[in-house]
Design a protein around this motif. Structure first.
Motif, PDB file in Angstrom:
ATOM      1  N   ILE A   1       0.939  -1.242   0.006  1.00 44.79           N
ATOM      2  CA  ILE A   1       0.043  -0.033  -0.057  1.00 44.79           C
ATOM      3  C   ILE A   1       0.971   1.252  -0.056  1.00 44.79           C
ATOM      4  O   ILE A   1       1.729   1.582   0.914  1.00 44.79           O
ATOM      5  CB  ILE A   1      -0.772   0.006   1.335  1.00 44.79           C
ATOM      6  N   THR A   2       0.827   1.925  -1.022  1.00 46.84           N
ATOM      7  CA  THR A   2       1.572   3.171  -1.370  1.00 46.84           C
ATOM      8  C   THR A   2       0.943   4.384  -1.744  1.00 46.84           C
ATOM      9  O   THR A   2      -0.325   4.100  -2.119  1.00 46.84           O
ATOM     10  CB  THR A   2       2.798   2.733  -2.187  1.00 46.84           C
ATOM     11  N   ARG A   3       1.231   5.559  -1.837  1.00 44.67           N
ATOM     12  CA  ARG A   3       0.713   6.640  -2.125  1.00 44.67           C
ATOM     13  C   ARG A   3       0.135   6.649  -3.566  1.00 44.67           C
ATOM     14  O   ARG A   3      -1.130   6.768  -3.751  1.00 44.67           O
ATOM     15  CB  ARG A   3       1.588   7.863  -1.990  1.00 44.67           C
ATOM     16  N   THR A   4       0.768   6.331  -4.501  1.00 48.86           N
ATOM     17  CA  THR A   4       0.493   6.273  -5.970  1.00 48.86           C
ATOM     18  C   THR A   4       1.014   5.134  -6.415  1.00 48.86           C
ATOM     19  O   THR A   4       1.965   4.278  -5.814  1.00 48.86           O
ATOM     20  CB  THR A   4       1.409   7.428  -6.661  1.00 48.86           C
TER      21      THR A   4
ATOM     22  N   ASN B   1       0.296  -7.613  -4.979  1.00 50.45           N
ATOM     23  CA  ASN B   1      -1.002  -6.585  -5.208  1.00 50.45           C
ATOM     24  C   ASN B   1      -0.265  -5.194  -4.823  1.00 50.45           C
ATOM     25  O   ASN B   1       0.409  -5.334  -3.855  1.00 50.45           O
ATOM     26  CB  ASN B   1      -2.344  -7.071  -4.860  1.00 50.45           C
ATOM     27  N   VAL B   2      -0.774  -4.176  -5.412  1.00 45.79           N
ATOM     28  CA  VAL B   2      -0.380  -2.730  -5.044  1.00 45.79           C
ATOM     29  C   VAL B   2      -1.490  -1.894  -5.201  1.00 45.79           C
ATOM     30  O   VAL B   2      -2.440  -2.105  -5.934  1.00 45.79           O
ATOM     31  CB  VAL B   2       0.655  -2.237  -5.886  1.00 45.79           C
ATOM     32  N   VAL B   3      -1.872  -1.131  -3.828  1.00 48.37           N
ATOM     33  CA  VAL B   3      -2.827  -0.239  -3.844  1.00 48.37           C
ATOM     34  C   VAL B   3      -2.390   1.082  -3.638  1.00 48.37           C
ATOM     35  O   VAL B   3      -1.468   1.307  -2.817  1.00 48.37           O
ATOM     36  CB  VAL B   3      -3.725  -0.592  -2.421  1.00 48.37           C
ATOM     37  N   ALA B   4      -2.889   1.988  -4.486  1.00 50.82           N
ATOM     38  CA  ALA B   4      -2.529   3.468  -4.144  1.00 50.82           C
ATOM     39  C   ALA B   4      -3.724   4.154  -3.208  1.00 50.82           C
ATOM     40  O   ALA B   4      -4.740   4.191  -3.624  1.00 50.82           O
ATOM     41  CB  ALA B   4      -2.557   4.082  -5.685  1.00 50.82           C
ATOM     42  N   SER B   5      -3.134   4.510  -2.124  1.00 51.26           N
ATOM     43  CA  SER B   5      -4.010   4.978  -1.138  1.00 51.26           C
ATOM     44  C   SER B   5      -4.594   6.061  -1.399  1.00 51.26           C
ATOM     45  O   SER B   5      -5.634   6.643  -0.917  1.00 51.26           O
ATOM     46  CB  SER B   5      -3.012   5.206   0.226  1.00 51.26           C
ATOM     47  N   THR B   6      -3.935   7.217  -2.207  1.00 47.19           N
ATOM     48  CA  THR B   6      -4.565   8.354  -2.841  1.00 47.19           C
ATOM     49  C   THR B   6      -5.629   8.357  -3.928  1.00 47.19           C
ATOM     50  O   THR B   6      -6.307   9.247  -4.204  1.00 47.19           O
ATOM     51  CB  THR B   6      -3.579   9.325  -3.175  1.00 47.19           C
ATOM     52  N   ASP B   7      -5.760   7.025  -4.385  1.00 48.11           N
ATOM     53  CA  ASP B   7      -6.894   6.620  -5.476  1.00 48.11           C
ATOM     54  C   ASP B   7      -8.025   6.201  -4.944  1.00 48.11           C
ATOM     55  O   ASP B   7      -7.987   4.848  -4.468  1.00 48.11           O
ATOM     56  CB  ASP B   7      -6.261   5.960  -6.524  1.00 48.11           C
TER      57      ASP B   7
ATOM     58  N   SER C   1      -8.874   2.607  -6.424  1.00 47.20           N
ATOM     59  CA  SER C   1      -8.075   1.579  -5.697  1.00 47.20           C
ATOM     60  C   SER C   1      -8.249   1.057  -4.588  1.00 47.20           C
ATOM     61  O   SER C   1      -8.443  -0.019  -4.252  1.00 47.20           O
ATOM     62  CB  SER C   1      -6.617   2.180  -6.054  1.00 47.20           C
ATOM     63  N   MET C   2      -8.639   2.156  -3.728  1.00 50.76           N
ATOM     64  CA  MET C   2      -9.023   1.645  -2.319  1.00 50.76           C
ATOM     65  C   MET C   2     -10.364   1.021  -2.234  1.00 50.76           C
ATOM     66  O   MET C   2     -10.677   0.026  -1.573  1.00 50.76           O
ATOM     67  CB  MET C   2      -9.100   3.003  -1.271  1.00 50.76           C
ATOM     68  N   LYS C   3     -11.170   1.245  -2.993  1.00 44.27           N
ATOM     69  CA  LYS C   3     -12.684   0.799  -3.029  1.00 44.27           C
ATOM     70  C   LYS C   3     -12.644  -0.621  -3.664  1.00 44.27           C
ATOM     71  O   LYS C   3     -13.142  -1.556  -3.126  1.00 44.27           O
ATOM     72  CB  LYS C   3     -13.547   1.566  -3.818  1.00 44.27           C
TER      73      LYS C   3
END
Length: 406
Positions: free
Chosen positions: A225-228, A242-248, A251-253
């Motif tokens: 889990i990273t910002r972008t 897997n990679v999740v963008a916390s500002t998107d 992606s979080m949903k």
């Protein structure tokens, strides 16, 4: 005028990188360690990792939480070197062994936690630097001072807290395992991750990178889990599935309620609550960074079992276990070995954010020497304001949020 007693002949002379105040302007200085006692190990230091916690303590960031720094300060709890002498009662370590020291150098050895191998939970635990000895096992020289850490050419440690490093494991990587490695491994052990677990790692600095590698070695599915998404390749190169963008928001949903455990490595104050939606029912977020959320979680969980918890280091048993795991699977932290002349530069970088995924490791053996004493030159680090949020208001705010909302 009172006479001054001469130092015992067996006092250990050493060179240290020390700072005199919160500006963290480190310079090489001569110091001394206590004589090697019957249960002590003398280490000829080769490397010492530089941890973000070193910045917090050297810069006096913990003062607001009632833990002020004593100067001169010699940080470092990622020590790795070669044993060159042992006391006559030492049985666990022999001369020539690769040996290290992690985040602590003493505990009571008698309480339930100590006997279970969880010395880090002992109320009398003494950290590797900036704490007072109470038993003699972490004694300083001159007596009565505060412990001095691993930015040093020699280290004396009680054998109970000397960690034997597998001979096949590279020394330059070993120090960070005794900090970042055990810091990531401990919550995985405590919260029972298995090969079926879905583990999220927040932050891709030195801690996060080790967390991804260790979770994969344990068979977990790992989400970084990273910002972008700019770090997607780096995360997947480390082993993330897997990679999740916390500002998107999308992606979080898309990753809502997918994780059994989140290990949050962000070292400064931030909105940690943003990640709670990624957890499955009953899942927990573990805060590792030294900030108000960490302190709030520590207090809240003394009242009841919450879904946001804190974690620090592990005991000697689990530290040796994670070192063995790293040696078996050839898991190595991403390290950059640096001369002591770059220490202040690294502190500037850590204060801003370590986005490289690397652990910086001081080349003690080749650069902390008599020559450095005479011609040392390095600019002081450029540090911003303390953004840990470690003050009574910040701690009470996060304590209340965790206690009543999570």
């Amino acid at each position: 005028m009172a006479s001054v007693s001469p130092a015992p002949v067996d006092v250990v002379d050493t060179l240290c990188m020390a700072c005199e105040d919160a500006s963290c302007n480190f310079k090489p200085v001569k110091m001394q360690r206590r004589p090697v006692g019957p249960e002590d190990v003398l280490i000829d230091m080769k490397y010492c990792g530089v941890c973000h916690s070193d910045l917090h303590i050297a810069a006096n960031h913990l003062k607001g939480a009632g833990m002020p720094t004593t100067y001169p300060c010699v940080p470092g709890h990622e020590l790795a070197g070669i044993c060159i002498a042992v006391g006559e009662k030492v049985t666990r370590v022999k001369v020539g062994d690769q040996v290290g020291v992690g985040c602590m150098v003493d505990s009571c050895l008698q309480c339930k936690s100590c006997k279970a191998g969880h010395e880090q939970k002992c109320k009398k635990m003494v950290q590797t630097y900036n704490q007072k000895d109470w038993s003699g096992r972490a004694a300083t020289y001159p007596p009565g001072g505060h412990t001095k850490g691993g930015y040093t050419s020699k280290m004396v440690v009680h054998e109970r807290f000397a960690i034997v490093i597998p001979s096949s494991y590279p020394l330059d990587c070993a120090g960070p395992v005794m900090c970042s490695g055990i810091t990531m491994y401990e919550p995985m052990k405590v919260h029972g991750v298995t090969k079926d677990s879905n583990v999220g790692i927040v932050g891709l600095g030195g801690l996060g990178g080790m967390g991804i590698k260790l979770a994969k070695a344990l068979g977990c599915k790992v989400t970084a889990i990273t910002r972008t998404m700019a770090k997607e390749k780096m995360a997947k190169d480390m082993g993330a599935d897997n990679v999740v963008a916390s500002t998107d928001p999308e992606s979080m949903k898309n990753n809502k309620k997918t994780l059994d455990l989140i290990i949050n490595t962000i070292p400064t104050g931030h909105k940690w609550s943003a990640y709670q939606g990624l957890l499955k029912k009953g899942g927990k977020q573990v805060l590792l960074g030294i900030h108000s959320g960490f302190a709030g979680a520590s207090v809240a969980n003394s009242v009841r079992n919450c879904r946001v918890v804190s974690s620090m280091i592990g005991g000697i048993k689990n530290t040796e276990e994670v070192l063995a795991l790293c040696a078996k699977h050839d898991i190595r932290p991403e390290v950059e070995v640096i001369p002591i002349t770059k220490l202040n530069e690294v502190f500037t970088m850590l204060d801003r954010a370590n986005d490289t995924g690397k652990r910086y490791v001081l080349d003690i053996a080749n650069t902390l020497n008599e020559e450095a004493l005479g011609g040392y030159s390095a600019e002081a680090p450029v540090l911003g304001p303390n953004n840990s949020g470690l003050n009574p208001c910040g701690i009470v705010r996060d304590f209340t949020k965790i206690l009543f909302c999570y």
